[in-house]
Design a protein around this motif. Sequence first.
Motif, PDB file in Angstrom:
ATOM      1  N   GLY C 239       0.780  -1.226   0.000  1.00 43.23           N
ATOM      2  CA  GLY C 239       0.000   0.000   0.000  1.00 43.23           C
ATOM      3  C   GLY C 239       0.812   1.276   0.000  1.00 43.23           C
ATOM      4  O   GLY C 239       0.252   2.364   0.102  1.00 43.23           O
ATOM      5  N   GLU C 240       2.116   1.133  -0.077  1.00 42.02           N
ATOM      6  CA  GLU C 240       2.950   2.323  -0.061  1.00 42.02           C
ATOM      7  C   GLU C 240       3.717   2.399  -1.374  1.00 42.02           C
ATOM      8  O   GLU C 240       4.376   1.421  -1.767  1.00 42.02           O
ATOM      9  CB  GLU C 240       3.916   2.249   1.119  1.00 42.02           C
ATOM     10  CG  GLU C 240       4.622   3.537   1.381  1.00 42.02           C
ATOM     11  CD  GLU C 240       5.523   3.436   2.618  1.00 42.02           C
ATOM     12  OE1 GLU C 240       6.356   4.323   2.786  1.00 42.02           O
ATOM     13  OE2 GLU C 240       5.383   2.464   3.386  1.00 42.02           O
ATOM     14  N   VAL C 241       3.643   3.556  -2.052  1.00 41.62           N
ATOM     15  CA  VAL C 241       4.358   3.700  -3.323  1.00 41.62           C
ATOM     16  C   VAL C 241       5.753   4.221  -3.039  1.00 41.62           C
ATOM     17  O   VAL C 241       5.933   5.161  -2.272  1.00 41.62           O
ATOM     18  CB  VAL C 241       3.608   4.663  -4.256  1.00 41.62           C
ATOM     19  CG1 VAL C 241       4.372   4.836  -5.553  1.00 41.62           C
ATOM     20  CG2 VAL C 241       2.217   4.144  -4.526  1.00 41.62           C
ATOM     21  N   GLU C 433      -4.315   5.058  -7.359  1.00 40.48           N
ATOM     22  CA  GLU C 433      -5.239   4.303  -6.512  1.00 40.48           C
ATOM     23  C   GLU C 433      -6.476   3.822  -7.254  1.00 40.48           C
ATOM     24  O   GLU C 433      -7.391   3.300  -6.634  1.00 40.48           O
ATOM     25  CB  GLU C 433      -5.677   5.181  -5.324  1.00 40.48           C
ATOM     26  CG  GLU C 433      -4.537   5.501  -4.381  1.00 40.48           C
ATOM     27  CD  GLU C 433      -4.883   6.584  -3.374  1.00 40.48           C
ATOM     28  OE1 GLU C 433      -4.057   6.838  -2.480  1.00 40.48           O
ATOM     29  OE2 GLU C 433      -5.968   7.177  -3.490  1.00 40.48           O
ATOM     30  N   VAL C 452      -2.320   0.791  -5.454  1.00 39.95           N
ATOM     31  CA  VAL C 452      -2.415   0.703  -3.994  1.00 39.95           C
ATOM     32  C   VAL C 452      -3.841   1.036  -3.570  1.00 39.95           C
ATOM     33  O   VAL C 452      -4.623   1.580  -4.341  1.00 39.95           O
ATOM     34  CB  VAL C 452      -1.432   1.668  -3.293  1.00 39.95           C
ATOM     35  CG1 VAL C 452      -0.008   1.271  -3.575  1.00 39.95           C
ATOM     36  CG2 VAL C 452      -1.681   3.094  -3.712  1.00 39.95           C
ATOM     37  N   THR C 453      -4.126   0.701  -2.305  1.00 36.12           N
ATOM     38  CA  THR C 453      -5.464   1.003  -1.798  1.00 36.12           C
ATOM     39  C   THR C 453      -5.582   2.498  -1.537  1.00 36.12           C
ATOM     40  O   THR C 453      -4.604   3.174  -1.236  1.00 36.12           O
ATOM     41  CB  THR C 453      -5.743   0.250  -0.493  1.00 36.12           C
ATOM     42  OG1 THR C 453      -4.616   0.437   0.362  1.00 36.12           O
ATOM     43  CG2 THR C 453      -5.951  -1.216  -0.744  1.00 36.12           C
ATOM     44  N   ALA C 454      -6.796   2.994  -1.621  1.00 37.73           N
ATOM     45  CA  ALA C 454      -7.014   4.431  -1.496  1.00 37.73           C
ATOM     46  C   ALA C 454      -6.733   4.888  -0.073  1.00 37.73           C
ATOM     47  O   ALA C 454      -6.963   4.162   0.889  1.00 37.73           O
ATOM     48  CB  ALA C 454      -8.444   4.763  -1.880  1.00 37.73           C
ATOM     49  N   ALA C 455      -6.243   6.115   0.042  1.00 42.22           N
ATOM     50  CA  ALA C 455      -5.998   6.687   1.364  1.00 42.22           C
ATOM     51  C   ALA C 455      -7.314   7.181   1.944  1.00 42.22           C
ATOM     52  O   ALA C 455      -8.166   7.694   1.229  1.00 42.22           O
ATOM     53  CB  ALA C 455      -5.007   7.839   1.252  1.00 42.22           C
TER      54      ALA C 455
END
Lengths: 453, 212, 524
Positions: C239-241, C433, C452-455
């Motif tokens: 989940g972290e770019v 995302e 990645v998953t949305a913040a």
Amino acid sequence: MTFDDVLPYLVALGRCVFAVVFVMQILPLLIWAERKGAAYIQDRPGPNRAHVMGIRAAGLVHTLNDVVKLIMKEDIVPGHVEKRYWAAAPVIAMSVALCTFIVVPFGDNFMGYQLKVSDIDGGLLFVLAATGMGVYGVMLAGWASNNKFSLLGGLRASAQMVSYELSMGLSAVVVFLIAGSVSLSAIAEMQAGAIWNWTVFTPMGFIAFVLFWTAAFAETNRTPFDLPEGEAELVGGYHTEYSSLRFALFFMAEYANMIVASSVTATLFFGGYNLPFVTPAQLREHADWVLMAAALAAPTFVYFAYEANKRKQRPFYQALPAGDARLKEPMVFVGLWLGAAVAHVGIGIAGALGLASKLSLNFISFGYLESTAVFGPDLVTAIVGITVLAAKILFGCWFFIWVRWTVPRFRYDQLMDLGWKRMLPLALGNVMFAAIWVAFFPTGLISTLFGSK
Amino acid sequence: MALPAARKMSSGMSAGESIYLVEMLKGLALTMTHIIKNIFDQDRFRTVEYPDVRKSMTERYRGAHRLLLRPDGKVKCVACMCCPTICPAKCITIIAGEDPNDAAEKFPVEFDIDMLRCIFCGFCVEACPKDAIRMDTRIYEINAYTRQAMVHNKTYMVNLMDGLKPPAEEFYRANPDNAPAGFAGDEPAVPVGQPFVNLAAGAEASGAGRAR
Amino acid sequence: MPKVKINDVEVDVPAGTNMIEAAALAGVEIPHYCYHPNLSIAGNCRMCLVDIVGGRAPEIACNMVAREGLAIRTDTPNVKKMRQSVMEFLLVNHPLDCPICDQSGECRLQDYYMEHGNYDSRGIEEKVSKHKRQDIGDKIVLDAERCVQCSRCVRFGDEVTETGDLRLMNRGDHTEIGMFPGERLEHHYQGNLADICPVGALTNKDFRFQRRVWYLRETASVCNGCATGCNIQVCHQEGEVFRYLPRRNDAVNKSWMCDHGRDLVPGIAGLNRILRSKVDGQAVDVEAALSSLAARLKAAKTVGVVLGNRATNEGNWALLQAVRKNLPNAKVYAVAGNDPGSVEFADKLLIDADKNPNSAGVRLLAGVDGRVGDAADLGSALGSIDLLLVLQDDVLGRLAGHGKPAAVAFLGVSKNATSEAANILIPVCHTVEMDGSYVNRTGRVQRLRRAVTAAGDALPAWLVLERLGAKLGAAPGTGMVATAFNAMAKVVPAMKGMEFKALGDAGLPLAVEPAAVAATEALA
């Protein structure tokens, strides 16, 4: 109201207290024996950590810890149980186990009073009836727990008890036939004297004993027949939902049942409170000799003291840091064993002085009390009777434990197969055989042939 | 389809065995032999009476990890991430940093091993190209009252090398500056019954909820 | 179409193809260091030596142009021996830096040693030491010891950026890559040097020691930094770019991307993100925010709606649909220009002056709609608008100095002047995302992929707007991005026949049809 009016009630109360205390005193010992026996069979030391002021008493203190633990633990009542029956079940289990004990004679008459709680005419029939009641505790526990595992455990227990009760009853019938009475006192009296008077030393008596003893394992739910609490498949069986003292009651009921089963077996087949070759009458007559014989145990205690002293050299004690409370343990035991030896020598000296045959209230109180009835010989006889029965019970209980740690559990179909297809026919045949035998040798084989009693 | 014919269940026992009694007595004799032997010779037991008698582990025993130092006093580890990569329990957390004054360039800013997760497989030792981590302390008593104290951090593992062997909890209490985040002395950092992290608040506090 | 033969496999290859590419077409990999498809041929690493069937001596495949009847072999003992020897030669002076080298895991030396080297070291002499850890630019750290002298970076400087900054110096064993004294890399494409370096000599300062590359997963997407729409790989873990890498697409960005694009990475999980929806400063969930937005849109007398140059085609399409079907009086605008604070730089190579990734898409949809006002229209009307609905663009920042609308609703990724003024704030997904599509400056429809998953509570803009449409009255969409795109492609003439799935990694150019001329004129 005179003392004589109250006396029967006092005697009744005393008998009840004695019976309960007798069982409850053996219980912790059995729990200890179970653990230590299991450990020794499996080549490990077993319980040996708990101690009181450094005295571990070979692990006996653990039982004390257990009692405290079980009392202190939270008494959990699951929300889904049938509260009333659920709470009643352990009480039934325990009280039925204790009830059975009331017809077992502990010794020959003491000053005219029978040494048992109640002289019920039914005797052995009462035992069978009471053990039959025992299944209610387990069944209720299983059903009221409202849990499929508990229910299965309860079902297994009831099916198993019903199946084995038949063989058990038929084996007891053999003893009725031999003794011609259902009173346990009469059965015990019948076996006094020579060792071949014991029921187990007759052919049908031996078969009956094997069947009765096997059925006793099933009745008490002990391995190899402990399927009701088969933890591999049923979690804890009927006592899955119990905790704290309620669980403790089930736990104790199991051991109480063992004690009862052993005492009944001892009475039916092993002469009860009788020493082999010595009748109660002979004991009474030679009470002083009996006391003197007690001194013979003294060297054994001295040997124990010697062994206890040697334990100081064990690596365990060597590894303990200075000041550890457990370091004084061996010396305490040396003292205890030596004390026991001295006490036994003292008893022997008392016998040599002929104290037993003079013992009366008048004698004890140096003439202050007036009663001159001599109860010394009766007391010796009673103590010997209780000790002998206790020894037989303990051996029986030990056998339960011994078997438990030797053999694995039966499968349920094997259990039913054994009960219905093998033991029941054998028991039936044995009853017929016994009836014929008794018809030919009414007072026993040896007595009939040689005319001695 | 016909049902398979009912098979008679065979126990495979001989006639003698099927009576049980003889075999039973044999078994009882066997167990009794053990009891008697054990009563008369209690030194037969292999049991180590643990807190009083301690087993000394062999050289190859894998105990608590320690970090080795170079002659100049810095940790050998260069944060190459081989050990967290190979770790099957994913218990090693390394945060790498750059040391401008050191020829090795890279060093671990943080090196944490969660001993609650560690399975003591020793792969980290095998994987290390720098011989920076070893499990040769032979320490097997690793315990604490809090989860935080079960995390062995860089300072603690370096100190294990000096033969110093306090439990991590004691060490952190004595060196609060070197304690892992969230380690709070005597009290459990997370009150019993509370969720570990307040997800909503945590996400808002740390920006996108996944700060580096 | 010359027909060549590689290890008994015959393939037709386009004329002018070199044999490394031809072999790749035949499914045979020829190892190489100095060859790069977007650079000139240098032929100095010698790793791609192959045997020519009937030839006199082995030759390098990179400099061998396919001709009819050419047959080469890469599986002869001779080739194996040559590769092994080249590997040994290249590694003679290579330091054993792997534990601290960022290239570990994507290093050609490591890969080829395991594949083609596997020899026992014969080295008994000291390795030649060179200059390590040189700070040669804002983005790049140079370690000359690790270099294998492939000269890719030299050619990149000569041919792509035409700055000619890196040079190979000295001779023989002492050949060393480096800069002229006192010089630093000044161009905007430094990151590419780390990408093309086959070993760890040039590494990226931003990514340095951040994460081991073997932890990273890659998702093909498109850069949202400017209208060029460079194809990228998003490298992320849990989940972290961590970085963007350029993805080869010769129609758009070849193998390059600019440093400004790479600088966007920290912003993805940055503190500037909008995480929770708010109505009048109160945090609420997205559904509640949408409900009150729908209610206020219906209640407002004059509604202004601004399409997002930074939003996907699907988002803009869903916004147009929601507005046109339910709010007949609403005025729709598209505001060109850059958000305040964006990088003011452009060049001929990749960096466009327009910093919006989807301006062309907005122009295309505006053309189809036909009633969309521009920045000037909105600027003059701004003060009289009751409720301004803005999608992603910082419209108030772009139109600073004009009037203020009575109320603002903002669907955005990051905080800015518009989000500060917003009465209703709804978070939407960052480019990495979500799935979707952008149209770049040359009219190529390119696909985004969710990495990645949305913040926070962010949802894709098109999904939020479909839900808004449902609340306003129009039938909701299917909730699938492919369906949304396909529905749009049916209506937009320039997208005729396009399917979301068919966009693929390379994207598709817009069809230029007479009916769509109005929409596509502006693209030039």
